[in-house]
Design a protein around this motif. Structure first.
Motif, PDB file in Angstrom:
ATOM      1  N   ASP A   1       0.693  -1.185  -0.098  1.00 46.79           N
ATOM      2  CA  ASP A   1       0.014   0.058  -0.033  1.00 46.79           C
ATOM      3  C   ASP A   1       0.902   1.250  -0.117  1.00 46.79           C
TER       4      ASP A   1
ATOM      5  N   LYS B   1       0.545  -4.039   4.090  1.00 47.67           N
ATOM      6  CA  LYS B   1      -0.639  -3.290   4.187  1.00 47.67           C
ATOM      7  C   LYS B   1      -0.538  -2.127   5.172  1.00 47.67           C
ATOM      8  N   SER B   2      -1.254  -0.993   4.711  1.00 50.05           N
ATOM      9  CA  SER B   2      -1.225  -0.023   5.773  1.00 50.05           C
ATOM     10  C   SER B   2      -2.366   0.735   6.146  1.00 50.05           C
ATOM     11  N   THR B   3      -2.665   0.767   7.481  1.00 50.57           N
ATOM     12  CA  THR B   3      -4.049   1.543   7.656  1.00 50.57           C
ATOM     13  C   THR B   3      -3.584   2.338   8.857  1.00 50.57           C
ATOM     14  N   ILE B   4      -4.403   3.659   8.988  1.00 53.47           N
ATOM     15  CA  ILE B   4      -4.170   4.492  10.164  1.00 53.47           C
ATOM     16  C   ILE B   4      -5.435   4.239  11.044  1.00 53.47           C
ATOM     17  N   ILE B   5      -5.075   3.982  12.013  1.00 50.06           N
ATOM     18  CA  ILE B   5      -5.981   3.810  13.391  1.00 50.06           C
ATOM     19  C   ILE B   5      -5.793   4.504  14.396  1.00 50.06           C
TER      20      ILE B   5
ATOM     21  N   GLU C   1      -8.388   1.718  18.829  1.00 50.66           N
ATOM     22  CA  GLU C   1      -8.700   0.510  17.848  1.00 50.66           C
ATOM     23  C   GLU C   1      -7.426  -0.496  17.990  1.00 50.66           C
TER      24      GLU C   1
ATOM     25  N   VAL D   1       0.127   4.101  12.718  1.00 47.69           N
ATOM     26  CA  VAL D   1      -0.121   3.352  11.564  1.00 47.69           C
ATOM     27  C   VAL D   1       0.007   1.898  11.927  1.00 47.69           C
ATOM     28  N   LYS D   2      -0.991   0.966  11.262  1.00 49.26           N
ATOM     29  CA  LYS D   2      -0.691  -0.186  11.563  1.00 49.26           C
ATOM     30  C   LYS D   2      -0.233  -0.912  10.192  1.00 49.26           C
TER      31      LYS D   2
ATOM     32  N   GLN E   1       1.139  -4.037   8.069  1.00 57.99           N
ATOM     33  CA  GLN E   1       0.942  -5.734   8.214  1.00 57.99           C
ATOM     34  C   GLN E   1       1.826  -6.289   7.192  1.00 57.99           C
TER      35      GLN E   1
ATOM     36  N   TYR F   1       2.933  -1.727  14.842  1.00 53.93           N
ATOM     37  CA  TYR F   1       2.064  -0.091  15.174  1.00 53.93           C
ATOM     38  C   TYR F   1       3.239   0.967  15.280  1.00 53.93           C
TER      39      TYR F   1
END
Lengths: 641, 146
Positions: free
Chosen positions: A509, A547-551, A555, A568-569, A571, A636
């Protein structure tokens, strides 16, 4: 008029009647005292001297009251009423806070009002101290001076009643002979409307609330009676604090409206209860200290903190100091001295010896404030023994940890740096040997040499990893904004050869920017990705996904205690050999290898380094695995939004 | 063309031998002198003022006078201060690299662990056009990664 004089003399309010020495002189004339009651005598001069016939200027305490002369002059001319405050020292010593000046024909009535608010809570009906009749001036003179306006200038309702009798000669009621005009403020009734009525006519409940009975007793026993009663006028409730004094053939009744005080008292009672409860729950005590005095008011819990029952020791500063540990006494003294001088804040921790010879650490925090003319220090005392003990344990443990750490560091340095030297030489000789003897050695010797070579390569690898593991913490570089996309590009570049060799598919990502140390983050990515490139499933196309997700903070998995708001998570997912779920934690431990040395290359340090790097970036790392399905590493990291 | 005069200061006999062999192996026009510590290096340089080396390889960890001290001595001696100095050490510690650059080293070479690598890096250093690079070195130090 006799009873009027008694009233005036009996009052705790100090009353002085003054007349100008030269009424014609409009400016700068002094005033002469023509009458003073007992309270005034006590307030202004010692009991031996008399005030009468002296001028204001001659009485030191009067001359010290700022603006008194001018105010007298003004009131004398205008015949109006003026209030002026008394000077601090006088107010503090005596409880009288201001003087009321009221023009009265030929002179001025000076009334020094006793601060009832201070007094009322101590003794509800104690606003009039019994005064032995000291005749200061003769009655004729008094009659000439005093008229009702003096009585009206009182704060109190003053009422004179005489008994009425039934057929059997028993007292059945009292007739109101006189009442001053204070009732107007309460009932809007002029005194003339009240005078002549009996107490029961005026307020029938007097028979049921016990007042009538009390007055009967007062009259027959000739003893003073004090009582507090609630009255109801015009739909409003009032509390009166009353005092009845037998005088001649009647009773003098002094009543003070204490409704507000009563209300305050109730509030205070509730608040005190709350405070006491709170204090005992929190093992905190509180104190209030008038800085001009040595007495300190402690809450009950203060005594308990020292191991005593409430009020078991004298509540003064000196006694408090006697509990303090010898080595702390000077510091405590100085702390209070400073606070007293600068009216500042104190925050002291000191040791005390309790009643049971137990050493405790107390923390006292006090603030100074001014009320009326006095400075007070108000504060709390709490027991911090446990905190201190925990802290010092922690310090000891920290020191121990530091020692262990530096031992480890020294060992690391030796192991990594000093081992490198001979190892390098071994490798150098091997390389020369294999160069020079190429083709001359038999198959077996060639094989041995290869083994020596790969073993020394492994050793080098191990040493390098050890070195970088111990280096994570000693980074000199300051954290900067690091674009993780750049980090990934660099890492994929470095690993290019291996990726091509495996024909591995890597997708990612768009990654955010974090605050960190670039080379460490590169090492993190390198270790994680090369891990996936290492533990591959045979005959399967290697697939790695990032993968990158802002949480937000809430969360995050519950077991993590991280403090930033946004993370940022990341994976790192692969389809390799995976691992058993039971190793999810173990995998990050130092020198933890899940596989035999010969199956896969590696030193068992890679993931420990990852963990160290992530933690030094205030983040967290977790692993999830399924045998023969793949592994997932979740990182994280805090991000700045 | 004149031979490039090279001085190696290293207390380790094996390392001196590796170095000499590697230099010989790259077959470039060089002349090598070997010394075993900083003190003998300074004595040599103060004596041979007519015949100074073009390039000095300096080990850091040496007895009597170590590489750091020797480097300082070279840089504070007027007739020596412009000689190229390459640090030649096992250490790859950031602070060692920085410290030597601060003290005036021009090149930093980490001692390699294979003979071929050594030859490769020596070739690189010796083949450099020194006069051309001179100004660059003064502006920016040169860490030789092998």
């Amino acid at each position: 008029m006799n009873f009027l004089k008694n009233i005036v003399d009996d009052s705790k309010d100090a009353i002085v009647y003054v007349m100008p020495i030269d009424p014609q002189e409009s400016n700068n004339t002094d005033f002469k005292i023509v009458y003073a009651n007992v309270a005034a005598q006590t307030l202004l001069v010692s009991s031996k001297n008399t005030l009468v016939d002296h001028t204001i200027a001659e009485i030191e305490k009067l001359s010290l009251i700022e603006g008194l002369q001018n105010a007298l002059q003004e009131v004398f001319e205008s015949q109006e009423q003026v209030n002026i405050p008394l000077y601090a020292a006088l107010a503090e010593q005596t409880g009288y806070t201001y003087a009321t000046l009221k023009g009265n024909g030929e002179g001025v009535v000076l009334t020094f009002l006793f601060n009832i608010e201070n007094d009322i809570l101590k003794t509800n009906a104690g606003f009039l101290e019994s005064a032995n009749d000291k005749r200061i001036i003769n009655e004729q003179e008094l009659a000439g001076i005093i008229n009702n306006s003096v009585l009206d200038s009182f704060n109190n309702i003053i009422c004179y009643v005489k008994p009425t009798y039934d057929a059997n000669g028993e007292i059945e009621d009292f007739k109101i002979e006189y009442i001053n005009n204070r009732m107007v403020e309460i009932t809007r009734e002029e005194p003339s409307l009240i005078i002549g009525k009996t107490l029961l006519e005026y307020y029938p409940q007097n028979s049921t609330n016990g007042v009538l009975q009390l007055l009967r007793e007062c009259y027959t026993t000739e003893e003073n009676v004090e009582f507090l009663r609630q009255y109801h006028f015009n739909d409003e409730d009032f509390w009166f604090s009353n005092r009845a004094i037998k005088m001649n053939d009647g009773i003098m009744l002094f009543s003070k409206d204490v409704s507000r005080e009563k209300e305050y008292e109730e509030q205070l009672f509730v608040q005190n209860r709350l405070l006491t409860e709170a204090e005992s729950v929190a093992s905190i005590g509180s104190f209030r200290w008038n800085l001009a005095k040595t007495d300190v008011k402690y809450s009950d819990n203060v005594y308990r903190l020292f191991g005593y029952e409430p009020n078991e020791f004298e509540s003064n500063y000196e006694r408090l100091l006697s509990f303090v540990h010898v080595n702390d006494v000077e510091r405590v003294k100085k702390g209070f001295r400073d606070a007293r001088e600068h009216k500042g804040r104190t925050d002291l921790v000191f040791r005390i010896m309790t009643k049971t010879k137990e050493i405790k650490y107390l923390n006292t925090i006090g603030e100074c404030f001014k009320k009326d003319v006095n400075w007070y220090m108000v504060g709390v005392i709490r027991d911090v023994t446990r905190q201190i003990e925990i802290e010092s344990n922690l310090q000891a443990r920290n020191a121990e940890l530091k020692r262990t750490n530096s031992d480890l560091e020294a060992f690391n340095r030796v192991a990594s740096h000093d081992l490198q030297e001979p190892l390098r030489k071994i490798q150098m000789f091997i390389s020369r040997l294999s160069d020079e003897e190429k083709g001359r050695m038999n198959q077996k010797s060639q094989g041995y040499l290869e083994k020596v070579k790969s073993s020394s390569d492994r050793m080098r690898n191990l040493i390098n990893n050890l070195l970088s593991y111990s280096k994570v913490e000693e980074v000199v570089e300051l954290p900067k904004s690091v674009n993780l996309n750049d980090v990934l590009d660099n890492v994929l570049d470095d690993l290019g050869e291996r990726i091509n060799e495996l024909k591995a598919q890597i997708s990612a990502d768009d990654l955010p920017i974090v605050n960190g140390v670039q080379f460490q983050l590169e090492q993190l990515f390198t270790n994680l990705i090369s891990n996936s490139l290492k533990y591959i499933k045979p005959n399967t196309e290697t697939n790695i996904q990032i993968k990158s997700t802002i949480i937000s903070k809430n969360e995050l998995p519950q077991e993590l205690s991280l403090s930033n708001d946004v993370y940022v998570k990341l994976q790192f997912l692969d389809n390799g050999i995976g691992f058993e779920a039971q190793y999810e934690k173990k995998i990050f431990e130092i020198f933890q290898r899940l596989h035999g040395k010969n199956e896969f290359t590696g030193t068992g340090l890679g993931l420990s380094i990852c963990k160290k790097i992530v933690e030094s970036h205030n983040g967290a790392i977790m692993a999830k695995g399924k045998p023969n399905v793949g592994a997932e590493f979740i990182v994280y990291l805090p991000v700045l939004i | 063309m004149n031979k490039l005069r090279i001085l190696l200061v290293d207390d380790d006999e094996d390392d001196r031998q590796f170095f000499a062999d590697a230099l010989e192996g790259i077959e470039l026009n060089t002349q090598l002198h070997l010394l075993e510590n900083g003190k003998s290096c300074m004595e040599y340089l103060n004596k041979e003022t007519e015949n100074l080396p073009d390039l000095i390889f300096l080990d850091l960890n040496m007895p009597i006078m170590n590489g750091f001290e020797c480097l300082e001595a070279i840089r504070s001696t007027p007739h020596l201060k412009d000689i190229m100095v390459a640090i030649y050490s096992t250490s790859s510690a950031e602070r060692d690299i920085e410290e030597t650059f601060e003290k005036g080293a021009n090149i930093y070479i980490k001692k390699p662990s294979s003979f071929n690598e050594l030859k490769k890096s020596l070739k690189q250093v010796v083949k450099m056009n020194w006069s051309y690079h001179l100004n660059d070195f003064k502006k920016e130090n040169f860490l030789l990664k092998v």
